[in-house]
Design an enzyme around this catalytic site. Structure first.
Site, PDB file in Angstrom:
ATOM      1  N   GLU A   1      -1.691   2.751   1.959  1.00 48.98           N
ATOM      2  CA  GLU A   1      -1.624   1.284   2.069  1.00 48.98           C
ATOM      3  C   GLU A   1      -2.975   0.638   2.391  1.00 48.98           C
ATOM      4  OE1 GLU A   1       1.808   0.376   4.558  1.00 48.98           O
ATOM      5  OE2 GLU A   1       3.153   1.245   3.056  1.00 48.98           O
TER       6      GLU A   1
ATOM      7  N   GLU B   1       6.152   6.415  -1.114  1.00 47.88           N
ATOM      8  CA  GLU B   1       6.758   6.164   0.208  1.00 47.88           C
ATOM      9  C   GLU B   1       7.816   5.081   0.127  1.00 47.88           C
ATOM     10  OE1 GLU B   1       4.076   5.568   3.734  1.00 47.88           O
ATOM     11  OE2 GLU B   1       5.617   4.105   4.294  1.00 47.88           O
TER      12      GLU B   1
END
Ligand SMILES: *[C@@H]1O[C@H](CO)[C@@H](O)[C@H](O)[C@H]1NC(C)=O
Ligand SMILES: *[C@@H]1O[C@H](CO)[C@@H](O)[C@H](O)[C@H]1NC(C)=O
Ligand SMILES: *[C@@H]1O[C@H](CO)[C@@H](O)[C@H](O)[C@H]1NC(C)=O
Ligand SMILES: *[C@@H]1O[C@H](CO)[C@@H](O)[C@H](O)[C@H]1NC(C)=O
Length: 543
Positions: A276, A381
């Site tokens: 991220e 994820e």
């Protein structure tokens, strides 16, 4: 069928969908199948109910001596095998349906047409993440319960996970913030060392998983942050970039990680550049992160990470995956990182997370694939319970299973090659997490009772991970007279089998005919609010 033909005292099990028995071969298959169903091998779900107390809120409990298992009867050419899990109570329940060579019957709710001649992407795998939290929970169990858990996730009678994500150092799902080298200025990484967490909570479990899968497990790694001294802010948590001039040292840090894991017998398949990366720009971000935009990631890979891995012994064949963040950033991110031929030569694909899917349509995935057909897209994820007010496990909650299946089908139908869940297991609170970021997991460890709970999400994911083996190829599926927002579907071929997964998102039962382009049809009832897997053999008439 006369009752004298029934091999069991109770004839309930003799009801095979689709009509009566016609040949001795079929009778033999049925007998073999009933033998499997008769309790010799099968272990059903041990249900535990949760409030609001209704038949619908339950988990399956496993302990040192008991765990439900999923059977794999051999497939005949006369009948399809059907597995289903539903809100009302099924968990990988198994039955058969006759394969008919005549056109599907009339008067059904609708049809799903499968055409194996039209093929799309190939599957890489499905799995979860070896976080510190997962390891701490799994290691808290007795040897025999831990073995049941590992069998459930990786074993032949379990979910058969084929991917595993491994954080490089700490994440929000660690008990503390730590790196592998806190010696400021050590750009050669002379003091690089794995943490106790790797040695106690990750490596032993990964080795067990490699054993249970016979090595058929693709491991991918992701860093959350560089060591504090390497970040502009001097802190692993919170926003900030890598300090200028430390790109080479940071690339070396990845290489050292792969060398250390390989010395423990663990080879990796891929790494993402950064978990991220866009969260590293958010001013009030609470845990470990580091900012890259797509241009920065491209330059770092082209000039540092790509060459460093290629020159290393331990990681020279590793794939590099960019983005590893919400699909919101596609296709822009992919266009940017692939625009430089050197970066593009090192980058095999992009990883996506599901957290902003509500505001970013799945069509972004197909647009990305169409612009870069030779590159991968992988879901790296996802987890439920990450948003308030339900910021924790929700025991027995079917809507979370549906959320998993919906995301997986939507991704697969838009060229995604696999789906890796977040924490393999969490505790009853949804941790441990030093950042208090409590969430849900398909497996919840209740260590005071030396047991673990299999949430509905575990079954939803198993419908995909167990049957869509690496190398399975997606084929065309389409509906007639059924709204495919209500009844979502995705079809695959693998090793002479056809595998069709169906998610019913509404409270209606559907009576469906599956029609393969070869001319065969299978009549299947789809329970309200359910996930169903239908598997049948390629028919000889249609090679
Ligand atoms: C383990 O689970 C089985 C099946 O639910 C149960 O019969 C048994 O009592 C449990 N064992 C323990 C130690 O709780
Ligand atoms: C798994 O471990 C067992 C016991 O140590 C061993 O016998 C077996 O060969 C291993 N299997 C694989 C695939 O590594
Ligand atoms: C990334 O950041 C750099 C430096 O601030 C900037 O020059 C570049 O345009 C940015 N890239 C994108 C795609 O926004
Ligand atoms: C965990 O086990 C304890 C008994 O040790 C029990 O009281 C509790 O209800 C269990 N938690 C869950 C979520 O099942």
């Amino acid at each position: 069928m006369g009752s004298n033909m029934c091999p069991l005292p109770s004839c309930r099990l003799c009801a095979v969908e689709g009509g009566s028995l016609q040949s001795n071969g079929e009778m033999f298959t049925l007998l073999a199948f009933l033998f499997l169903l008769s309790g010799v091998f099968s272990a059903p779900c041990a249900k535990r109910f949760f409030p609001p107390l209704s038949a619908n809120h339950f988990v399956c409990v496993c302990n040192a001596t008991y765990c439900d298992e999923y059977e794999e009867p051999s497939l005949s050419s006369q009948s399809a095998i059907i597995y289903s899990s539903s809100e009302s109570g099924d968990r990988m329940s198994i039955r058969t349906a006759r394969i008919s060579t005549i056109k599907g019957k009339r008067g059904v709710s609708g049809r799903i047409k499968v055409d194996p001649r039209v093929t799309y992407q190939e599957i890489i795998g499905f799995g979860g993440a070896f976080t510190d939290a997962a390891g701490i929970n799994i290691e808290s169990l007795s040897d025999s319960t831990r073995d049941k858990l590992m069998q459930t996730v990786f074993g032949n009678k379990g979910s058969r996970y084929s991917t595993g994500r491994v954080p490089i150092a700490s994440t929000d799902f660690s008990k503390t913030r730590y790196s592998y080298n806190d010696n400021a200025g050590d750009v050669k990484m002379n003091n690089f060392a794995l943490a106790q967490e790797d040695l106690k909570y990750k490596i032993p479990l990964i080795l067990r998983a490699l054993n249970l899968t016979g090595g058929d497990l693709r491991l991918l790694s992701s860093p959350w942050s560089a060591p504090a001294w390497m970040k502009e802010t001097g802190k692993m948590e919170g926003p900030g970039r890598l300090r200028k001039g430390l790109e080479g040292a940071w690339a070396k840090y990845y290489v050292r990680f792969f060398e250390e894991y390989l010395s423990h017998g663990i080879p990796f398949w891929a790494t993402t550049v950064q978990n991220e990366p866009t969260s590293g720009a958010l001013p009030d971000y609470g845990w470990q992160t580091m900012y890259w935009n797509s241009t920065g990631e491209r330059t770092f890979v082209a000039n540092h990470l790509g060459p460093a891995l290629a020159a290393s012994k331990a990681a020279k064949n590793l794939m590099i995956i960019a983005l590893d963040d919400n699909r919101f950033w596609l296709p822009m991110w992919a266009n940017e990182v692939y625009s430089d031929p050197v970066a593009s030569s090192f980058i095999s694909g992009v990883g996506i997370h599901w957290y902003l899917d509500l505001i970013s349509p799945a069509s972004k995935l197909t647009a990305t694939h169409n612009a870069h057909p030779d590159k991968l897209i992988l879901a790296t994820e996802a987890c439920a319970g990450s948003n308030r007010p339900h910021h924790s496990p929700a025991f027995g909650e079917w809507s979370r299973a549906e959320g998993y299946a919906r995301s997986i089908i939507e991704d697969l139908n838009n060229f995604v090659a696999g789906w890796t869940d977040w924490n393999i297991a969490l505790d009853t609170e949804g941790g441990p997490t030093w950042a208090k970021n409590f969430v849900d997991s398909p497996i919840i460890v209740n260590s005071t009772a030396d047991e673990f709970l299999k949430q509905p999400m575990h079954y939803a994911l198993t419908h995909f991970s167990r049957f869509l083996r690496p190398g399975s190829k997606r084929v065309q599926s389409s509906t007639v007279d059924i709204d495919d927002v209500r009844v979502m579907h995705t079809a695959f071929v693998f090793d002479g089998q056809r595998i069709l997964n169906i998610l019913n998102t509404v409270d209606t039962e559907y009576d469906i005919v599956i029609e393969e382009a070869s001319g065969i049809s299978i009549n299947v009832k789809i329970a309200p609010k359910s996930v169903t897997t239908v598997i049948w053999k390629k028919q000889l008439m249609y090679q």
